[in-house]
Scaffold this motif. Structure first.
Motif, PDB file in Angstrom:
ATOM      1  N   ASP A   1      31.839 -29.730  10.942  1.00 20.39           N
ATOM      2  CA  ASP A   1      31.356 -30.598   9.902  1.00 20.39           C
ATOM      3  C   ASP A   1      31.347 -30.083   8.503  1.00 20.39           C
ATOM      4  N   ASP A   2      31.002 -30.928   7.554  1.00 21.54           N
ATOM      5  CA  ASP A   2      30.895 -30.258   6.330  1.00 21.54           C
ATOM      6  C   ASP A   2      29.766 -29.497   5.974  1.00 21.54           C
ATOM      7  N   ILE A   3      29.978 -27.965   5.738  1.00 19.17           N
ATOM      8  CA  ILE A   3      28.903 -27.282   5.896  1.00 19.17           C
ATOM      9  C   ILE A   3      28.119 -27.051   4.467  1.00 19.17           C
ATOM     10  N   ARG A   4      28.859 -27.545   3.318  1.00 19.54           N
ATOM     11  CA  ARG A   4      28.472 -27.526   1.836  1.00 19.54           C
ATOM     12  C   ARG A   4      27.185 -27.915   1.820  1.00 19.54           C
ATOM     13  N   PRO A   5      26.377 -28.949   2.127  1.00 19.73           N
ATOM     14  CA  PRO A   5      25.079 -29.430   1.926  1.00 19.73           C
ATOM     15  C   PRO A   5      24.273 -28.438   2.461  1.00 19.73           C
ATOM     16  N   THR A   6      24.407 -27.710   3.705  1.00 21.40           N
ATOM     17  CA  THR A   6      23.561 -26.786   4.302  1.00 21.40           C
ATOM     18  C   THR A   6      23.498 -25.490   3.468  1.00 21.40           C
ATOM     19  N   MET A   7      24.762 -25.155   2.985  1.00 25.63           N
ATOM     20  CA  MET A   7      24.627 -24.033   1.965  1.00 25.63           C
ATOM     21  C   MET A   7      23.850 -24.363   0.826  1.00 25.63           C
ATOM     22  N   GLU A   8      24.056 -25.437   0.300  1.00 25.66           N
ATOM     23  CA  GLU A   8      23.173 -25.689  -0.927  1.00 25.66           C
ATOM     24  C   GLU A   8      21.699 -25.642  -0.562  1.00 25.66           C
ATOM     25  N   GLN A   9      21.255 -26.168   0.732  1.00 26.41           N
ATOM     26  CA  GLN A   9      20.047 -26.086   1.062  1.00 26.41           C
ATOM     27  C   GLN A   9      19.256 -24.592   1.154  1.00 26.41           C
ATOM     28  N   VAL A  10      20.257 -23.799   1.718  1.00 27.93           N
ATOM     29  CA  VAL A  10      20.008 -22.232   1.767  1.00 27.93           C
ATOM     30  C   VAL A  10      19.976 -21.755   0.418  1.00 27.93           C
ATOM     31  N   TYR A  11      20.865 -22.039  -0.416  1.00 31.32           N
ATOM     32  CA  TYR A  11      20.853 -21.516  -1.911  1.00 31.32           C
ATOM     33  C   TYR A  11      19.528 -22.206  -2.683  1.00 31.32           C
ATOM     34  N   ASP A  12      18.884 -23.282  -2.260  1.00 29.43           N
ATOM     35  CA  ASP A  12      17.877 -23.771  -2.829  1.00 29.43           C
ATOM     36  C   ASP A  12      16.413 -23.127  -2.487  1.00 29.43           C
ATOM     37  N   LEU A  13      16.662 -22.656  -0.951  1.00 30.71           N
ATOM     38  CA  LEU A  13      15.519 -22.002  -0.513  1.00 30.71           C
ATOM     39  C   LEU A  13      15.498 -20.407  -1.080  1.00 30.71           C
ATOM     40  N   PHE A  14      16.586 -19.918  -1.245  1.00 29.58           N
ATOM     41  CA  PHE A  14      16.812 -18.446  -1.844  1.00 29.58           C
ATOM     42  C   PHE A  14      17.998 -18.371  -2.934  1.00 29.58           C
ATOM     43  N   PRO A  15      17.325 -18.948  -4.017  1.00 26.10           N
ATOM     44  CA  PRO A  15      18.007 -19.014  -5.195  1.00 26.10           C
ATOM     45  C   PRO A  15      18.868 -17.713  -5.636  1.00 26.10           C
ATOM     46  N   ILE A  16      18.170 -16.702  -5.549  1.00 23.24           N
ATOM     47  CA  ILE A  16      19.152 -15.371  -5.825  1.00 23.24           C
ATOM     48  C   ILE A  16      20.440 -15.373  -5.014  1.00 23.24           C
ATOM     49  N   LEU A  17      20.487 -15.990  -3.935  1.00 27.10           N
ATOM     50  CA  LEU A  17      21.591 -15.904  -3.037  1.00 27.10           C
ATOM     51  C   LEU A  17      22.859 -16.836  -3.778  1.00 27.10           C
ATOM     52  N   ARG A  18      22.468 -17.580  -4.606  1.00 31.63           N
ATOM     53  CA  ARG A  18      23.458 -18.335  -5.282  1.00 31.63           C
ATOM     54  C   ARG A  18      23.891 -17.621  -6.477  1.00 31.63           C
ATOM     55  N   ASP A  19      22.981 -16.880  -7.108  1.00 35.12           N
ATOM     56  CA  ASP A  19      23.391 -16.011  -8.038  1.00 35.12           C
ATOM     57  C   ASP A  19      24.364 -14.934  -7.717  1.00 35.12           C
ATOM     58  N   LYS A  20      24.186 -14.213  -6.465  1.00 32.39           N
ATOM     59  CA  LYS A  20      24.794 -13.462  -5.773  1.00 32.39           C
ATOM     60  C   LYS A  20      26.102 -13.589  -5.003  1.00 32.39           C
ATOM     61  N   ARG A  21      26.343 -14.987  -4.872  1.00 30.45           N
ATOM     62  CA  ARG A  21      27.223 -15.437  -3.758  1.00 30.45           C
ATOM     63  C   ARG A  21      28.620 -14.844  -3.549  1.00 30.45           C
ATOM     64  N   ARG A  22      29.028 -14.195  -4.760  1.00 34.90           N
ATOM     65  CA  ARG A  22      30.410 -13.575  -4.739  1.00 34.90           C
ATOM     66  C   ARG A  22      30.240 -12.078  -4.388  1.00 34.90           C
TER      67      ARG A  22
END
Ligand SMILES: Nc1ncnc2c1ncn2[C@@H]1O[C@H](COP(=O)(O)OP(=O)(O)OP(=O)(O)O)[C@@H](O)[C@H]1O
Ligand SMILES: [Mg+2]
Length: 237
Positions: free
Chosen positions: A111-132
């Protein structure tokens, strides 16, 4: 009363044809609660986690999740049943980016994993910044966040963590514990091994002291912290 969400009951077994490491070890966690396993080096804490996750052939005992017997399922089939496991070592793919690590965590999902990934990034914001960025370039604490985030990508009902705070500073440890409490509040059942026994027992609904593959002391985190014998033997007074 319904039984706890996760139970490893009377687990006895070892590696391959070797001697038993676990001797009737029992661990259980209620839904959305935190159980912490502490004990000396070599006590069998990681082995107990592996047994619950199906990486060990138990000679005796059973593992159940949500009342269902999963004792004979492979680790991958246990993931499908809602278990996620972050091992003590090699828990990320260092050459892959943070986001690729999270995607790997979701490999079983269609299924669509995007929403879960957003939840993970909300939990650990630094990972959103460093995702690449390659995960191997992150700090120890950030890498542990990747490992926990990757485990959450399967939307588990049980999250098992083997020393999630290994090698991180006290501040980063507190921060990680706060995030783990947040995950539990969302209804996810947590079973974790911790070297930082005192701090971990402070956030534990249930604490297990393992010695030589067997349960030595069990109680609420508070009870174990107050137990003179546990304090003297395992918490340095
Ligand atoms: N893959 C393996 N094959 C054979 N024996 C193993 C294996 N892994 C661990 N053991 C043995 O099992 C026993 C318990 O080890 P385990 O790693 O479970 O302890 P631990 O409580 O997690 O220790 P630590 O606090 O150092 O992480 C030790 O005697 C160890 O040598
Ligand atoms: Mg270990």
């Amino acid at each position: 009363m319904a039984e706890p969400h996760l139970i490893g009951e009377g687990m006895t077994g070892g590696y391959g044809r070797g001697a038993d490491i676990l001797h009737g070890c029992t661990l259980s966690v209620e839904k959305g609660k935190i159980a912490v396993i502490v004990g000396p080096n070599g006590a069998g804490k990681s082995t107990a986690m592996k047994a619950v996750f199906g990486m060990l052939n138990l000679r005796q005992g059973a593992v159940r999740i949500g009342g269902e017997d999963i004792t004979h399922l492979s680790p991958q089939d246990r993931v499908a049943k809602g278990m996620a496991f972050v091992p003590q070592t090699s828990n990320i793919f260092p050459s892959m980016t943070v986001e690729e690590n999270l995607e790997m965590g979701a490999f079983l999902r269609r299924d669509d994993i995007r929403p879960t990934m957003e939840q993970v990034y909300d939990l650990f914001p630094i990972l959103r910044d460093k995702r690449r960025q390659a995960a191997g370039e992150l700090s120890g604490g950030q890498r542990q966040q990747v490992a926990v985030g990757r485990a959450l990508m399967t939307q588990p009902s049980v999250l098992m963590l083997d020393e999630p705070t290994a090698g991180v500073s006290p501040i980063v440890m507190d921060e990680l514990f706060d995030r783990i409490i947040e995950v539990a509040r969302a209804g996810i059942t947590i079973l974790m091994v911790e070297q930082n026994a005192r701090q971990a027992l402070e956030i534990a609904d249930t604490g297990y002291v393992l010695v030589q593959g067997a349960n030595a002391y069990t109680g609420t985190g508070e009870e174990l912290l107050a137990d003179p014998e546990v304090r003297r033997t395992f918490l340095g007074g």
